[in-house]
Motif scaffolding. Structure first.
Motif, mmCIF file in Angstrom:
data_model
loop_
_atom_site.group_PDB
_atom_site.id
_atom_site.type_symbol
_atom_site.label_atom_id
_atom_site.label_comp_id
_atom_site.label_asym_id
_atom_site.label_seq_id
_atom_site.Cartn_x
_atom_site.Cartn_y
_atom_site.Cartn_z
ATOM 1 N N GLU A 43 0.856 -1.179 0.000
ATOM 2 C CA GLU A 43 0.000 0.000 0.000
ATOM 3 C C GLU A 43 0.905 1.246 0.000
ATOM 4 O O GLU A 43 1.867 1.330 0.779
ATOM 5 N N PRO A 44 0.659 2.208 -0.907
ATOM 6 C CA PRO A 44 1.559 3.358 -1.076
ATOM 7 C C PRO A 44 1.897 4.132 0.194
ATOM 8 O O PRO A 44 3.056 4.479 0.413
ATOM 9 N N TYR A 45 0.911 4.380 1.046
ATOM 10 C CA TYR A 45 1.159 5.163 2.258
ATOM 11 C C TYR A 45 2.180 4.468 3.159
ATOM 12 O O TYR A 45 3.095 5.101 3.693
ATOM 13 N N MET A 46 2.034 3.144 3.294
ATOM 14 C CA MET A 46 2.958 2.383 4.129
ATOM 15 C C MET A 46 4.338 2.293 3.481
ATOM 16 O O MET A 46 5.361 2.334 4.170
ATOM 17 N N ALA A 47 4.381 2.191 2.152
ATOM 18 C CA ALA A 47 5.660 2.132 1.440
ATOM 19 C C ALA A 47 6.461 3.411 1.669
ATOM 20 O O ALA A 47 7.678 3.371 1.893
ATOM 21 N N VAL A 48 5.780 4.544 1.658
ATOM 22 C CA VAL A 48 6.450 5.834 1.903
ATOM 23 C C VAL A 48 6.956 5.891 3.346
ATOM 24 O O VAL A 48 8.056 6.368 3.620
ATOM 25 N N GLY A 49 6.174 5.358 4.288
ATOM 26 C CA GLY A 49 6.592 5.338 5.690
ATOM 27 C C GLY A 49 7.861 4.525 5.892
ATOM 28 O O GLY A 49 8.780 4.944 6.608
ATOM 29 N N ILE A 50 7.945 3.358 5.243
ATOM 30 C CA ILE A 50 9.145 2.516 5.337
ATOM 31 C C ILE A 50 10.332 3.206 4.671
ATOM 32 O O ILE A 50 11.457 3.177 5.181
ATOM 33 N N ALA A 51 10.078 3.850 3.522
ATOM 34 C CA ALA A 51 11.142 4.562 2.811
ATOM 35 C C ALA A 51 11.700 5.706 3.655
ATOM 36 O O ALA A 51 12.917 5.902 3.735
ATOM 37 N N LEU A 52 10.821 6.449 4.310
ATOM 38 C CA LEU A 52 11.260 7.556 5.168
ATOM 39 C C LEU A 52 12.054 7.029 6.362
ATOM 40 O O LEU A 52 13.049 7.635 6.768
ATOM 41 N N SER A 53 11.627 5.895 6.912
ATOM 42 C CA SER A 53 12.361 5.278 8.033
ATOM 43 C C SER A 53 13.764 4.874 7.591
ATOM 44 O O SER A 53 14.733 5.038 8.343
ATOM 45 N N SER A 54 13.863 4.341 6.383
ATOM 46 C CA SER A 54 15.180 3.949 5.841
ATOM 47 C C SER A 54 16.069 5.173 5.677
ATOM 48 O O SER A 54 17.293 5.106 5.832
ATOM 49 N N ASP A 55 15.424 6.290 5.356
ATOM 50 C CA ASP A 55 16.146 7.544 5.158
ATOM 51 C C ASP A 55 16.816 8.052 6.428
ATOM 52 O O ASP A 55 17.872 8.668 6.378
ATOM 53 N N VAL A 56 16.185 7.810 7.582
ATOM 54 C CA VAL A 56 16.655 8.403 8.839
ATOM 55 C C VAL A 56 18.088 7.967 9.166
ATOM 56 O O VAL A 56 18.998 8.798 9.279
ATOM 57 N N LEU A 57 18.306 6.650 9.311
ATOM 58 C CA LEU A 57 19.642 6.157 9.660
ATOM 59 C C LEU A 57 20.647 6.370 8.538
ATOM 60 O O LEU A 57 21.812 6.707 8.778
ATOM 61 N N ALA A 58 20.193 6.173 7.280
ATOM 62 C CA ALA A 58 21.098 6.354 6.131
ATOM 63 C C ALA A 58 21.585 7.799 6.054
ATOM 64 O O ALA A 58 22.776 8.057 5.847
ATOM 65 N N SER A 59 20.675 8.747 6.239
ATOM 66 C CA SER A 59 21.050 10.163 6.206
ATOM 67 C C SER A 59 21.919 10.522 7.405
ATOM 68 O O SER A 59 22.868 11.289 7.291
ATOM 69 N N ALA A 60 21.595 9.940 8.576
ATOM 70 C CA ALA A 60 22.364 10.235 9.791
ATOM 71 C C ALA A 60 23.809 9.763 9.669
ATOM 72 O O ALA A 60 24.750 10.495 9.995
ATOM 73 N N VAL A 61 23.994 8.516 9.181
ATOM 74 C CA VAL A 61 25.355 7.990 9.052
ATOM 75 C C VAL A 61 26.123 8.730 7.948
ATOM 76 O O VAL A 61 27.338 8.960 8.061
ATOM 77 N N SER A 62 25.407 9.148 6.905
ATOM 78 C CA SER A 62 26.046 9.933 5.838
ATOM 79 C C SER A 62 26.463 11.302 6.378
ATOM 80 O O SER A 62 27.577 11.775 6.120
ATOM 81 N N ALA A 63 25.563 11.936 7.145
ATOM 82 C CA ALA A 63 25.873 13.254 7.727
ATOM 83 C C ALA A 63 27.072 13.159 8.668
ATOM 84 O O ALA A 63 27.945 14.043 8.680
ATOM 85 N N TYR A 64 27.132 12.071 9.450
ATOM 86 C CA TYR A 64 28.271 11.859 10.353
ATOM 87 C C TYR A 64 29.575 11.745 9.564
ATOM 88 O O TYR A 64 30.595 12.339 9.930
ATOM 89 N N THR A 65 29.539 10.981 8.471
ATOM 90 C CA THR A 65 30.733 10.786 7.646
ATOM 91 C C THR A 65 31.186 12.105 7.018
ATOM 92 O O THR A 65 32.380 12.427 7.025
ATOM 93 N N TYR A 66 30.230 12.869 6.476
ATOM 94 C CA TYR A 66 30.570 14.169 5.878
ATOM 95 C C TYR A 66 31.060 15.145 6.954
ATOM 96 O O TYR A 66 32.002 15.916 6.730
ATOM 97 N N GLY A 67 30.420 15.117 8.124
ATOM 98 C CA GLY A 67 30.824 16.011 9.213
ATOM 99 C C GLY A 67 32.227 15.700 9.712
ATOM 100 O O GLY A 67 33.024 16.600 9.999
ATOM 101 N N LYS A 68 32.551 14.410 9.818
ATOM 102 C CA LYS A 68 33.879 13.979 10.265
ATOM 103 C C LYS A 68 34.966 14.468 9.310
ATOM 104 O O LYS A 68 36.094 14.738 9.711
ATOM 105 N N ASN A 69 34.595 14.608 8.033
ATOM 106 C CA ASN A 69 35.534 15.092 7.019
ATOM 107 C C ASN A 69 35.414 16.605 6.779
ATOM 108 O O ASN A 69 35.901 17.125 5.785
ATOM 109 N N LYS A 70 34.732 17.281 7.742
ATOM 110 C CA LYS A 70 34.563 18.750 7.701
ATOM 111 C C LYS A 70 33.845 19.221 6.432
ATOM 112 O O LYS A 70 34.177 20.276 5.870
#
Length: 258
Positions: A43-70
């Motif tokens: 169901e589309p609404y639930m698919a978007v919810g799972i996609a957004l959840s996947s975004d949280v940790l992926a974006s956080a770890v990416s932001a940490y990596t970019y931040g560590k490299n200034k």
């Protein structure tokens, strides 16, 4: 057999979303949602919810990596994030007042065009050039651009990461690595807000699909972010462009299949 199909779909969805996030600060929802809907019949609404959840940790770890490299502008990122979150709500309300449109395809087409732009006309701005802009002027630009991005995302319902990358590089004159780092930093919080609201309204997700999407997206986002921070500006532009073009074409094909 059903689990094998789920595993394959979530692996490739997570790989596309993770590479898009780590290289270009792209929202995982743009890749994961159409794949879950098309191949798993979710169901589309639930698919978007799972996609957004996947975004949280992926974006956080990416932001940490970019931040560590200034390669992260936290101060202006926070200013822009406040504007984005506030005006996403305004944009959503405005969208509810007008007839439904097919604007969802806009973000997919923009992903493709932005990829072509990075290949043909790479962003070669330096950090020294970025530092030449005064703090007050940069803060005002962040507020104005955050308002624009938030309203468009709320009105269209997609394209946040791409809008941010485009505006950070083309309008605010950010160096590419800092633009992506700042974009994923903002996306961490916007995705978290979206995911919580989706599950609060739509109920619990399919936990197997949820766990697999979060895991695969996280792993590939980390791989892409590490590579991106070590790459030269020219290589990063080309790699980012190729990833965006491929994702844009694949998502357009998914939309046709759906």
């Amino acid at each position: 057999m059903e689990f094998v199909i789920t595993l394959l779909v979530t692996f490739f969805a997570g790989m596309g979303a993770g590479l898009g996030t780590g290289f270009a600060g792209m929202s995982a929802a743009a890749v994961i949602s159409p794949m879950l809907i098309t191949f798993l019949g979710m169901e589309p609404y639930m698919a978007v919810g799972i996609a957004l959840s996947s975004d949280v940790l992926a974006s956080a770890v990416s932001a940490y990596t970019y931040g560590k490299n200034k390669n992260l502008d936290i101060r202006n990122g926070l200013i822009m994030m406040a504007s984005v979150l506030a005006f996403t709500v305004v944009g959503s309300y405005a969208a509810s007042l007008v007839p439904s449109t097919t604007m969802g395809g806009f973000s997919v087409f923009m992903t493709f065009l932005l990829g072509v732009k990075f290949i043909v006309r790479p962003v070669m701005t330096t950090k020294e050039a970025m530092a030449g802009v005064g703090a007050k002027k940069r803060a005002v630009q962040s507020v104005v651009c955050g308002v624009l991005i938030g309203f468009i995302c709320g009105f269209i319902g997609a394209g946040g990461g791409m809008m941010m990358l485009l505006i950070l590089t083309s309008v605010l004159g950010y160096e590419l690595k800092t633009a992506v780092g700042t974009s994923v930093f903002i996306m961490t919080f916007t995705a978290l807000t979206g995911a919580v609201s989706h599950f609060a309204i739509g109920g619990a997700p399919d936990w197997t699909v949820f766990a697999l999407c979060v895991l695969f997206t996280l792993v590939w986002a980390r791989v892409a972010a590490v590579f991106a921070n070590k790459a030269s500006p020219k290589t990063l532009n080309r790699a980012t462009g190729v990833v965006l073009v491929i994702l844009g074409v694949v998502i357009m094909l998914f939309n046709v299949l759906a």
